[in-house]
Design a protein around this motif. Structure first.
Motif, mmCIF file in Angstrom:
data_model
loop_
_atom_site.group_PDB
_atom_site.id
_atom_site.type_symbol
_atom_site.label_atom_id
_atom_site.label_comp_id
_atom_site.label_asym_id
_atom_site.label_seq_id
_atom_site.Cartn_x
_atom_site.Cartn_y
_atom_site.Cartn_z
ATOM 1 N N THR A 186 0.826 -1.211 0.000
ATOM 2 C CA THR A 186 0.000 0.000 0.000
ATOM 3 C C THR A 186 0.854 1.252 0.000
ATOM 4 O OG1 THR A 186 -0.088 0.037 2.388
ATOM 5 C CG2 THR A 186 -1.814 -1.191 1.281
ATOM 6 N N ASP B 290 -3.012 5.820 -2.007
ATOM 7 C CA ASP B 290 -3.607 6.671 -0.962
ATOM 8 C C ASP B 290 -4.309 5.782 0.061
ATOM 9 O OD1 ASP B 290 -6.482 6.293 -1.600
ATOM 10 O OD2 ASP B 290 -5.856 7.206 -3.508
ATOM 11 N N ARG B 291 -4.699 6.377 1.158
ATOM 12 C CA ARG B 291 -5.161 5.604 2.297
ATOM 13 C C ARG B 291 -6.350 4.693 1.983
ATOM 14 N NH1 ARG B 291 -3.588 4.558 6.973
ATOM 15 N NH2 ARG B 291 -1.598 5.604 7.100
ATOM 16 N N SER B 292 -7.363 5.253 1.340
ATOM 17 C CA SER B 292 -8.589 4.443 1.140
ATOM 18 C C SER B 292 -8.330 3.341 0.113
ATOM 19 C CB SER B 292 -9.743 5.338 0.702
ATOM 20 O OG SER B 292 -9.601 5.713 -0.648
ATOM 21 N N GLY C 223 -5.473 2.018 -0.374
ATOM 22 C CA GLY C 223 -4.613 1.082 0.334
ATOM 23 C C GLY C 223 -5.444 0.132 1.173
ATOM 24 N N ARG C 224 -6.475 0.667 1.798
ATOM 25 C CA ARG C 224 -7.340 -0.171 2.631
ATOM 26 C C ARG C 224 -8.050 -1.234 1.796
ATOM 27 N NH1 ARG C 224 -9.635 4.436 5.587
ATOM 28 N NH2 ARG C 224 -8.007 4.759 7.129
ATOM 29 N N ASP D 162 3.558 0.758 7.562
ATOM 30 C CA ASP D 162 2.252 1.276 7.940
ATOM 31 C C ASP D 162 1.758 0.589 9.213
ATOM 32 O OD1 ASP D 162 -0.462 1.880 8.110
ATOM 33 O OD2 ASP D 162 -0.645 2.057 5.931
ATOM 34 N N GLU E 240 -1.055 0.775 10.643
ATOM 35 C CA GLU E 240 -2.421 0.270 10.544
ATOM 36 C C GLU E 240 -2.443 -1.150 10.001
ATOM 37 O OE1 GLU E 240 -5.080 2.817 8.383
ATOM 38 O OE2 GLU E 240 -6.494 1.166 8.106
#
Lengths: 402, 229
Positions: free
Chosen positions: B169, B173-175, B177-178, B200, B202
């Motif tokens: 990721t 970007d974050r979303s 990546g999620r 990361d 998270e």
């Protein structure tokens, strides 16, 4: 990986950079084209010369009195050392040999030829009816020397075109009489123009029966015997039989020399083949240069595609698969270049053939095959180093962050 | 599934020898989701390369599925990579001139899978990552998240037992990546062992087991299955 997949992957990467691919292929194609054109020229020259000789008759054997090898000098007739002359009887005996198509005894001399007030010197050929066919001459008027026993001294003659013109002008020559030396001969035919042949200009000759020539020159010997074998294959056996026969007839003394048209032909053949090979060898060097170019470009390509190579390895490609992929690229470029080169070469040969119509310019098949093979081999050989470099690439390093 | 025993690996950097791994011993069971975390230069990427047979240890023992893979030849290692291991990279590493479908097919191509079978499997794999509509797109025409999903489909194309992801990721970007992480977790739930190297926190937290590395050594292991939970 199947080879089809290998080639389609390789082709994909080539098609991705069409400009680069075409440029290398062009370098390769120039090499292939020059091999094709130069061999076509060499072959054309060879065949031109051979055709010229073949027009004299490929089954021709020439018997010369005297032995060339005894003194290392010229045959005896020139140096005056010959012991036994060739005779008409020898010629008749030769004519009865197996494999002999026809025989023409030949006597040559120079004599004064005159008609009325006009007179000139001419080369006199004493021979028989067979000479016409053996020397591939043509008549434009009348007949050639009469067939019949060779010792019959009929007083007839056949004129070369220029002799006829100089002695008769526009007037009719056939059936007219003229004087050769101290004898009278009747004109029975006129030769078509033929150009130089074995040192004589047939336009400047007068042919008379060999027996008449012997009387005129007061000799019993012959200058030469021309023998035509039944086809090229018969030449060798005829030569052997001929030598044996004449040796027997000449009290067991091998005192004649036999020259075959084939031997002369074979020599020219060898010379021209060697020339063609040398020239195409030089052209093949350009294929090597193109190979170096391929190596260069491949090395750059390997450097540029490090991460792709690393990826392939991570996805499970073995070193040999990676190597084959790069070799396939080189092979494809070379094949493309070879095809373009063949087309270029054929086109250039065609144009040259139009410019020099006397030369039979067609690229020989072996040369085209050799050019293509050399191109492929050179490409693969020179691509080996870059391909091996790619195969040995450290995948972990290649995939490391950019 | 994976047994590492006192693995060491050092590199020559200039005239200096850098010890990237100094005796790493880890055991990972089949089906685990493991995150490997640590600062730059801690040896986590080297460890991942070793696990993926892209690199060789200087000493120590590595068993994969009970097979000692420390002394495999190059061709044997390639075969193991092909059949058992899938890679997902931070920079996706898709071949730019090949379409999404062809990129996914690449491992099967290398393995010599028949074209018809290949096509079938590519369609299914792309459907699994929700990119059926993009099969014929070139990587240049896809977004970062889509690229990584194509890469994941490619990694799964030979149905590997081990999926190695290096900062999967890190370039998203974050979303997005999620989403990608969710996809990886889904694959893990279906039985694939998943090892993720990441910075990361998270992602690290979502892993079932967290291994922390520092200076080429494992400094923390949240659930060291080798020693029993």
């Amino acid at each position: 990986m199947t080879s089809r997949d290998t080639f389609s992957l390789a082709w994909g990467s080539l098609a991705h950079q069409p400009g680069r691919t075409l440029l290398i292929a062009l370098a390769m194609s120039i090499g292939v084209a020059s091999v094709v054109v130069l061999t076509a020229l060499g072959e054309g020259a060879r065949r031109y010369v051979l055709d010229q000789f073949a027009s004299l008759g490929t089954g021709l054997l020439i018997v010369i009195p005297g032995r060339a090898e005894t003194s290392g000098g010229a045959p005896g007739v020139l140096s005056g050392q010959t012991t036994r002359d060739l005779t008409l009887a020898d010629a008749d005996a030769v004519a009865r040999l197996r494999g002999v198509e026809r025989v023409a005894p030949l006597n040559v001399g120079v004599a004064q030829v005159s008609r009325g007030g006009l007179s000139r010197e001419a080369v006199l050929l004493g021979s028989t009816a067979s000479l016409l066919e053996i020397r591939h001459m043509r008549l434009i008027q009348g007949h050639y020397l009469p067939a019949g026993p060779s010792d019959q001294a009929t007083q007839v003659c056949v004129l070369g075109l220029r002799i006829r013109a100089e002695l008769f002008g526009q007037a009719n020559a056939l059936g007219e009489w003229l004087r050769i030396g101290d004898r009278r001969f009747r004109v029975i035919g006129v030769l078509a123009t033929q150009g130089q042949q074995m040192g004589f200009d047939s336009d400047e000759t007068v042919a008379i029966p060999v027996a008449a020539a012997q009387q005129l020159f007061n000799t019993a010997s012959l200058f030469r015997i021309l023998v035509e074998a039944r086809g090229r294959d018969a030449v060798a056996p005829v030569k052997e039989d001929l030598l044996a026969l004449l040796k027997a007839r000449h009290e067991n003394d091998a005192d004649v020399t036999v020259i075959t048209q084939d031997a002369v032909l074979a020599t020219f053949d060898r010379i021209f083949t060697a020339l063609t090979l040398a020239v195409s060898g030089i052209a093949a060097i350009s294929l090597g240069v193109a190979g170096v170019l391929i190596m260069n470009v491949m090395l750059v390509s390997v450097a540029q595609r490090r991460s792709e190579i690393g990826l392939l390895k991570a996805l499970g490609a073995t070193a040999s698969q990676v190597r084959d992929l790069f070799l396939a690229e080189a092979g494809l470029i070379a094949a493309l270049g070879a095809v373009i080169g063949l087309l270029l070469g054929l086109a250039a040969s065609f144009v040259l053939g139009r410019i020099y119509p006397v030369l039979p310019i067609t690229p020989p098949l072996w040369a085209m095959a050799a050019a293509v093979t050399t191109a492929l081999v050179a490409a693969l050989l020179f691509a080996w180093l870059p391909a091996r470099k790619a195969a040995r690439l450290d995948a972990a390093l290649a995939l490391a962050r950019r | 599934m994976i047994e590492l025993d006192s693995i060491t690996r050092s590199f020559q950097v200039g005239d200096q020898s850098v010890r990237a791994l100094r005796g790493v011993s880890v055991t990972i069971a089949a089906g685990e989701f493991v995150s490997i975390m640590g600062p730059s230069g801690s040896g986590k990427s080297t460890l991942l390369n070793l696990l993926g047979l892209l690199d060789r240890s200087d000493s120590g023992m590595y068993r994969l599925d009970g097979l000692d893979v420390t002394a495999l030849t190059d061709a044997e290692a390639a075969r193991v990579r092909r059949e058992k291991i899938g890679f997902v990279f931070q920079f996706f590493h898709l071949v730019p001139r090949l379409s999404a479908a062809d990129n996914v097919a690449l491992p099967m191509m290398l393995a010599g899978v028949q074209p018809t079978l290949r096509k079938e499997r590519v369609a299914r794999l792309l459907a699994d990552v929700g990119l059926s509509q993009r099969a014929s797109h070139l990587p240049g025409q896809l977004s970062g998240g889509q690229l990584q999903r194509v890469a994941i489909a490619r990694a799964m194309s030979m149905n590997p037992t081990l999926l190695l992801a290096d900062e999967p990721t890190g370039n998203l970007d974050r979303s997005t990546g999620r989403d990608v992480l969710t996809l990886l977790e889904e694959l893990n739930r279906r039985g694939t062992t998943l090892i993720v190297v990441t910075h990361d926190q998270e992602i690290g937290a979502r892993a079932g087991r967290r291994i922390a590395m520092e200076d080429g050594q494992v400094v923390a292991d949240s659930c060291p299955s080798g020693e029993g939970p």
